[in-house]
Write an enzyme that holds these catalytic residues in place. Structure first.
Site, PDB file in Angstrom:
ATOM      1  N   SER A  37       5.764   5.138   8.622  1.00  0.00           N
ATOM      2  CA  SER A  37       5.108   4.853   7.347  1.00  0.00           C
ATOM      3  C   SER A  37       6.058   5.225   6.214  1.00  0.00           C
ATOM      4  O   SER A  37       6.645   6.311   6.216  1.00  0.00           O
ATOM      5  CB  SER A  37       3.820   5.655   7.217  1.00  0.00           C
ATOM      6  OG  SER A  37       3.420   5.638   5.866  1.00  0.00           O
ATOM      7  N   PHE A  58      -1.523   8.267   4.230  1.00  0.00           N
ATOM      8  CA  PHE A  58      -2.307   8.898   5.321  1.00  0.00           C
ATOM      9  C   PHE A  58      -3.559   9.610   4.797  1.00  0.00           C
ATOM     10  O   PHE A  58      -3.835  10.760   5.154  1.00  0.00           O
ATOM     11  CB  PHE A  58      -1.463   9.905   6.120  1.00  0.00           C
ATOM     12  CG  PHE A  58      -0.374   9.311   6.980  1.00  0.00           C
ATOM     13  CD1 PHE A  58      -0.284   7.949   7.211  1.00  0.00           C
ATOM     14  CD2 PHE A  58       0.572  10.144   7.590  1.00  0.00           C
ATOM     15  CE1 PHE A  58       0.729   7.414   8.014  1.00  0.00           C
ATOM     16  CE2 PHE A  58       1.579   9.625   8.395  1.00  0.00           C
ATOM     17  CZ  PHE A  58       1.660   8.257   8.606  1.00  0.00           C
ATOM     18  N   ASN A  74       5.816  -1.637  11.455  1.00  0.00           N
ATOM     19  CA  ASN A  74       5.037  -1.122  10.319  1.00  0.00           C
ATOM     20  C   ASN A  74       5.367  -1.956   9.069  1.00  0.00           C
ATOM     21  O   ASN A  74       6.012  -2.999   9.187  1.00  0.00           O
ATOM     22  CB  ASN A  74       5.393   0.355  10.104  1.00  0.00           C
ATOM     23  CG  ASN A  74       4.216   1.155   9.592  1.00  0.00           C
ATOM     24  OD1 ASN A  74       3.519   0.711   8.676  1.00  0.00           O
ATOM     25  ND2 ASN A  74       3.974   2.317  10.168  1.00  0.00           N
ATOM     26  N   LYS A  81       5.657   3.539  17.098  1.00  0.00           N
ATOM     27  CA  LYS A  81       5.573   2.479  16.079  1.00  0.00           C
ATOM     28  C   LYS A  81       6.760   2.603  15.122  1.00  0.00           C
ATOM     29  O   LYS A  81       6.972   3.656  14.522  1.00  0.00           O
ATOM     30  CB  LYS A  81       4.255   2.576  15.309  1.00  0.00           C
ATOM     31  CG  LYS A  81       4.095   1.424  14.310  1.00  0.00           C
ATOM     32  CD  LYS A  81       2.661   1.286  13.857  1.00  0.00           C
ATOM     33  CE  LYS A  81       2.483   0.169  12.857  1.00  0.00           C
ATOM     34  NZ  LYS A  81       1.107   0.016  12.421  1.00  0.00           N
ATOM     35  N   ASN A  98       0.837  -1.203   0.000  1.00  0.00           N
ATOM     36  CA  ASN A  98       0.000   0.000   0.000  1.00  0.00           C
ATOM     37  C   ASN A  98       0.866   1.245   0.000  1.00  0.00           C
ATOM     38  O   ASN A  98       1.956   1.264   0.555  1.00  0.00           O
ATOM     39  CB  ASN A  98      -0.966  -0.007   1.200  1.00  0.00           C
ATOM     40  CG  ASN A  98      -0.399   0.696   2.418  1.00  0.00           C
ATOM     41  OD1 ASN A  98      -0.461   1.930   2.535  1.00  0.00           O
ATOM     42  ND2 ASN A  98       0.225  -0.065   3.324  1.00  0.00           N
ATOM     43  N   ASN A 105       5.110   5.971   3.294  1.00  0.00           N
ATOM     44  CA  ASN A 105       4.329   6.626   2.243  1.00  0.00           C
ATOM     45  C   ASN A 105       4.137   8.124   2.409  1.00  0.00           C
ATOM     46  O   ASN A 105       3.431   8.744   1.630  1.00  0.00           O
ATOM     47  CB  ASN A 105       2.964   5.939   2.109  1.00  0.00           C
ATOM     48  CG  ASN A 105       3.142   4.466   1.786  1.00  0.00           C
ATOM     49  OD1 ASN A 105       3.947   4.117   0.924  1.00  0.00           O
ATOM     50  ND2 ASN A 105       2.432   3.606   2.496  1.00  0.00           N
ATOM     51  N   THR A 106       4.744   8.706   3.444  1.00  0.00           N
ATOM     52  CA  THR A 106       4.758  10.162   3.584  1.00  0.00           C
ATOM     53  C   THR A 106       6.223  10.565   3.416  1.00  0.00           C
ATOM     54  O   THR A 106       7.068  10.114   4.192  1.00  0.00           O
ATOM     55  CB  THR A 106       4.215  10.593   4.965  1.00  0.00           C
ATOM     56  OG1 THR A 106       2.825  10.254   5.022  1.00  0.00           O
ATOM     57  CG2 THR A 106       4.370  12.083   5.200  1.00  0.00           C
TER      58      THR A 106
END
Ligand SMILES: Cc1cc2nc3c(=O)[nH]c(=O)nc-3n(C[C@H](O)[C@H](O)[C@H](O)COP(=O)(O)O)c2cc1C
Length: 343
Positions: free
Chosen positions: A181, A121, A248, A219, A117, A183-184
């Protein structure tokens, strides 16, 4: 059998659409408590008091929870609790709502029992989640997973985390600081010692202003080196936060067979099982059990969950395992724990 039929249908359509559809399905199922009871926990395993445990001051009725990212906007936590999870982590939420990355951004790697994925966010913003959580009932434990908006530069990130923390303080039971994450852009730079310590110290100072402070957990990514993991343990000790969630999704890609294996984003599910377990084992040894760890990453079976608990996790969370195996996995893990106790 029912699981297989539903899964076959859901796995044929676009993953994000099927995620939305499963929300509707879960809502419908929760309206049929009799059917749900028969499907999910026919022997009332999940209510067995021998499964209960107290972790960072909270009483969990059993150790299996839902990981962040499934119910980002706190729209379905009640129903997810009814499906059997003892705790549900909402988020990641950011101060302002944001749409996330353009679609297509969610890929099911069925042959690998995995997901990639790059949602980024996507969420309605912290205030919307707060309003939904005001309606929560006692019983289910709710975690608030917090992050920063994409447009917020890293040197202003503390303000975003503090804003989310304050907004959710009255409506969640514990907090998770998500700096892991993939993805940021540049978010994971906040895992470096100096910015991370500053961030966690600010949050903990704010926490201690409250009469009844809440547990704050960090996390982390599975892609940290051994020396970085050692540093993480020092940071938890120095900032006096309550514990760690490991892990994560990963940016590693090894041994994948599925067509979408080279998509950008975070990989979760079976390919992550081994690495998440290593990380939890390492952290538990390195910290000497001074703080609790929630194990997450590639828990696809009863064995994977028991391995995590044996390695030192106090609780576990599912995401991909819930997608591939369904809510029955919650009951199966707890049944295995009871069987162990009886032998
Ligand atoms: C579609 C998707 C969205 C996710 N979103 C978040 C998120 O917003 N915040 C977060 O901390 N973790 C998020 N995660 C990571 C999961 O919480 C979990 O740490 C990871 O998927 C590993 O567990 P699993 O192998 O059981 O899926 C997401 C995972 C997936 C698959």
């Amino acid at each position: 059998m029912l699981k297989n039929i539903i899964q076959k249908i859901l796995f044929k359509i676009d993953p994000e659409k099927s995620h939305e559809l499963s929300f509707t399905g879960i809502r419908l199922l929760s309206k049929l408590p009799f059917l749900q009871k028969r499907l999910i926990d026919p022997d009332n395993i999940l209510e067995d008091p021998r499964l209960a445990r107290e972790v960072f001051g909270l009483k969990f009725k059993h150790p299996v929870g839902l990981a962040a990212g499934f119910d980002k906007d706190a729209k379905l936590y009640k129903e997810l609790g009814q499906l059997g999870f003892s705790f549900v982590e909402i988020g990641t939420v950011t101060p302002k709502g944001q749409s996330g990355n353009p679609r297509k951004r969610l890929f099911r790697l069925v042959e690998d029992f995995a997901i990639i994925n790059r949602m980024g966010f996507n969420n309605d913003g912290v205030e919307a989640a707060k309003i939904r959580l005001l309606k929560r009932e006692k019983g289910l434990i709710i975690g608030g997973n917090i992050g920063k908006n994409k447009i917020t530069p890293n040197d202003k990130a503390v303000e975003d985390y503090l804003a989310c923390f304050e907004a959710l303080f009255e409506v969640v039971d514990y907090f998770v600081v998500n700096v892991s994450s993939p993805n940021t852009p540049n978010l994971r730079d906040l895992q470096e010692k100096a910015p991370l310590l500053a961030l966690l110290k600010s949050l903990q100072a704010q926490n201690l202003q409250h009469e009844n402070p809440k547990p704050i957990l960090l996390k982390i990514a599975p892609d940290l080196s051994e020396s970085q993991l050692k540093e993480i343990v020092e940071i938890i000790d120095e900032s006096h936060i309550a514990g760690i969630i490991a892990t994560n999704t990963t940016i590693q890609r090894e041994g994948l067979k599925s067509q979408d294996r080279d998509e950008m984003g975070g990989l979760s599910g079976a390919p992550l099982t081994k690495r998440s377990l290593e990380v939890v084992r390492f952290l538990a040894k390195e910290s000497g059990g001074r703080f609790p760890i929630i194990g997450v990453g590639g828990i696809m079976s009863t064995k994977d969950a028991l391995d995590q608990l044996d390695a030192g996790a106090s609780l576990v969370q599912l995401y991909s395992g819930f997608i591939y195996e369904g809510p029955q996995l919650i009951e199966e893990i707890n049944r295995a724990l009871l069987t162990r106790l009886e032998n």
